[in-house]
Design a protein around this motif. Structure first.
Motif, short mmCIF file in Angstrom:
data_model
loop_
_atom_site.label_atom_id
_atom_site.label_comp_id
_atom_site.label_asym_id
_atom_site.label_seq_id
_atom_site.Cartn_x
_atom_site.Cartn_y
_atom_site.Cartn_z
N VAL A 65 0.85 -1.21 0.00
CA VAL A 65 0.00 0.00 0.00
C VAL A 65 0.88 1.25 0.00
CG1 VAL A 65 -1.87 -1.14 1.25
CG2 VAL A 65 -0.21 0.22 2.52
N ARG A 66 0.26 2.36 -0.36
CA ARG A 66 1.00 3.64 -0.37
C ARG A 66 0.85 4.32 0.97
NH1 ARG A 66 1.09 7.09 -5.72
NH2 ARG A 66 1.24 8.79 -4.25
N ALA A 67 1.96 4.76 1.53
CA ALA A 67 1.91 5.50 2.80
C ALA A 67 1.40 6.91 2.50
CB ALA A 67 3.31 5.57 3.41
N PRO A 68 0.62 7.51 3.43
CA PRO A 68 0.20 8.90 3.19
C PRO A 68 1.41 9.83 3.23
CG PRO A 68 -0.34 8.19 5.43
CD PRO A 68 0.19 6.98 4.72
N ALA A 69 1.28 10.98 2.59
CA ALA A 69 2.39 11.94 2.61
C ALA A 69 2.73 12.26 4.06
CB ALA A 69 1.97 13.21 1.88
N PRO A 70 4.02 12.39 4.40
CA PRO A 70 4.37 12.66 5.80
C PRO A 70 3.87 14.02 6.26
CG PRO A 70 6.32 12.74 4.38
CD PRO A 70 5.17 12.29 3.52
N VAL A 71 3.66 14.16 7.59
CA VAL A 71 3.24 15.47 8.10
C VAL A 71 4.40 16.45 7.96
CG1 VAL A 71 1.46 14.76 9.75
CG2 VAL A 71 3.86 14.68 10.45
N ALA A 72 4.06 17.73 7.93
CA ALA A 72 5.10 18.75 7.78
C ALA A 72 6.05 18.69 8.98
CB ALA A 72 4.45 20.12 7.69
N GLY A 73 7.30 18.96 8.74
CA GLY A 73 8.28 18.94 9.84
C GLY A 73 9.68 18.82 9.27
N ALA A 112 6.68 10.49 20.44
CA ALA A 112 6.61 11.28 19.20
C ALA A 112 5.16 11.57 18.83
CB ALA A 112 7.32 10.53 18.07
N VAL A 113 4.30 10.52 18.96
CA VAL A 113 2.88 10.72 18.62
C VAL A 113 2.27 11.77 19.55
CG1 VAL A 113 0.60 9.62 18.56
CG2 VAL A 113 2.57 8.38 17.68
N LEU A 114 2.57 11.69 20.85
CA LEU A 114 2.01 12.65 21.81
C LEU A 114 2.52 14.06 21.55
CD1 LEU A 114 2.06 10.54 25.12
CD2 LEU A 114 0.09 11.14 23.69
N GLN A 115 3.81 14.14 21.17
CA GLN A 115 4.38 15.46 20.88
C GLN A 115 3.64 16.12 19.71
OE1 GLN A 115 6.86 16.21 18.17
NE2 GLN A 115 7.25 18.30 18.88
N HIS A 116 3.36 15.32 18.69
CA HIS A 116 2.62 15.83 17.52
C HIS A 116 1.20 16.21 17.91
CE1 HIS A 116 5.03 15.30 13.86
NE2 HIS A 116 5.65 14.34 14.52
N GLN A 117 0.56 15.27 18.61
CA GLN A 117 -0.87 15.41 18.89
C GLN A 117 -1.15 16.55 19.87
OE1 GLN A 117 -2.84 13.68 17.13
NE2 GLN A 117 -4.78 14.29 18.04
N LEU A 118 -0.34 16.63 20.95
CA LEU A 118 -0.66 17.57 22.03
C LEU A 118 0.09 18.90 21.93
CD1 LEU A 118 -0.70 14.99 24.98
CD2 LEU A 118 -2.63 15.81 23.61
N LEU A 119 1.33 18.86 21.44
CA LEU A 119 2.10 20.12 21.39
C LEU A 119 1.98 20.79 20.03
CD1 LEU A 119 5.27 19.02 23.41
CD2 LEU A 119 3.24 20.21 24.23
N ARG A 120 2.23 20.02 18.97
CA ARG A 120 2.13 20.60 17.63
C ARG A 120 0.70 20.69 17.13
NH1 ARG A 120 5.93 18.55 13.14
NH2 ARG A 120 7.69 17.85 14.35
N ARG A 121 -0.14 19.85 17.69
CA ARG A 121 -1.56 19.79 17.32
C ARG A 121 -1.77 19.66 15.82
NH1 ARG A 121 -4.90 21.59 21.54
NH2 ARG A 121 -3.71 22.30 23.33
N ASP A 122 -1.01 18.75 15.20
CA ASP A 122 -1.17 18.57 13.76
C ASP A 122 -2.05 17.37 13.40
OD1 ASP A 122 0.52 16.49 14.40
OD2 ASP A 122 2.24 17.22 13.29
N GLY A 123 -2.72 16.78 14.42
CA GLY A 123 -3.67 15.69 14.14
C GLY A 123 -3.03 14.41 13.64
N LEU A 124 -1.78 14.14 14.05
CA LEU A 124 -1.09 12.94 13.57
C LEU A 124 -1.87 11.66 13.91
CD1 LEU A 124 1.89 12.05 12.39
CD2 LEU A 124 2.14 11.20 14.71
#
Ligand code: HEM
Ligand code: HEM
Length: 187
Positions: free
Chosen positions: A76-84, A164-176
């Motif tokens: 399968v194709r991975a989704p485009a990575p989040v910005a960073g 890493a997931v928590l950092q994205h989700q709670l600090l960056r709030r990018d909906g990872l």
């Protein structure tokens, strides 16, 4: 009125990847908890015997699911990575690859441990699985240390992954996190 998907909706992992990711988490966590508890149970007790056979059956299921998951992931194709920054993308990639490696090597080491100990391997009492080699008591301690070492390596990788997931989700709030969950209506 149907306004279509929200313009900010993040790309997601395909449904089979999501399903196998969360199923894998539950299976590995259950196998690990039983593994940690069973080694301290009273020798010869029914509970200890049941826990060992459950640990082995769940662990072999985790191996089969891991193989399937890797196969799915390769097609399968991975989704485009989040910005960073690029180094974070590379770190995520490396962590995911290492998790796959340990995810497969850990149950294989358990299988090997069972084989060198000369123990039978019935899968939930339904199917007798083959040994990976003959009984070899001299190798038992070494393979045991390897199994335990791989387990703590996986635990460390998952802790890093979760941080890493928590950092994205709670600090960056990018909906990872939403990338690994089914789309909800209106989101
Ligand atoms: C995802 C899969 C697996 C995980 C997470 C896992 C994890 C663990 C853990 C945490 C322990 C306890 C280590 C300790 O504190 O001494 C353990 C022990 C053990 N595991 Fe696994 N394991 C997995 C798969 C397997 C498989 C597939 C088998 C065999 C077919 C197996 C056989 C054993 C045995 C025999 C022990 C006990 C070793 C002893 O009595 O010293 N494991 N495992
Ligand atoms: C502890 C709870 C966990 C949470 C909250 C979590 C969350 C996530 C999220 C949000 C992603 C998507 C990342 C992205 O889009 O870049 C992801 C991907 C991934 N996770 Fe987890 N995860 C957890 C546990 C685990 C465990 C236990 C493993 C493996 C042992 C694992 C292995 C992976 C892998 C390999 C990927 C890449 C996609 C794939 O091939 O499945 N995760 N995780």
């Amino acid at each position: 009125m149907d306004r279509g998907p929200a313009p900010t909706a993040p790309p997601r992992w395909p449904a089979p990847v999501q399903l196998l990711h969360w199923l894998g988490l539950v299976l590995i966590a259950a196998t690990a908890v039983i593994g940690l508890l069973m080694v301290d149970m009273e020798r010869g007790s029914d509970l200890r015997k049941l826990s060992y056979s459950l640990h082995k059956s769940l662990g072999m299921t985790a191996l089969a699911l891991g193989v399937l998951r890797l196969a799915v992931r390769l097609v399968v194709r991975a989704p485009a990575p989040v910005a960073g920054p690029a180094w974070q993308r590379r770190a995520a990639h490396a962590t995911h690859a290492l998790m796959y490696l340990v995810l497969l090597a850990l149950p294989v080491s358990g299988w090997l441990l069972n084989s060198v100990a000369g123990q039978p391997l019935p899968w939930f009492g339904l199917l007798q699985l083959p040994a990976l080699g003959g009984r070899n008591p001299e190798l038992r301690q070494l393979v045991d240390s390897f199994h335990v070492g791989l387990f703590w390596t996986l635990a460390a990788l998952v802790a890093l992954h979760l941080a890493a997931v928590l950092q994205h989700q709670l600090l960056r709030r990018d909906g990872l996190l939403w990338r690994m969950l089914p789309r909800r209506r209106g989101r």
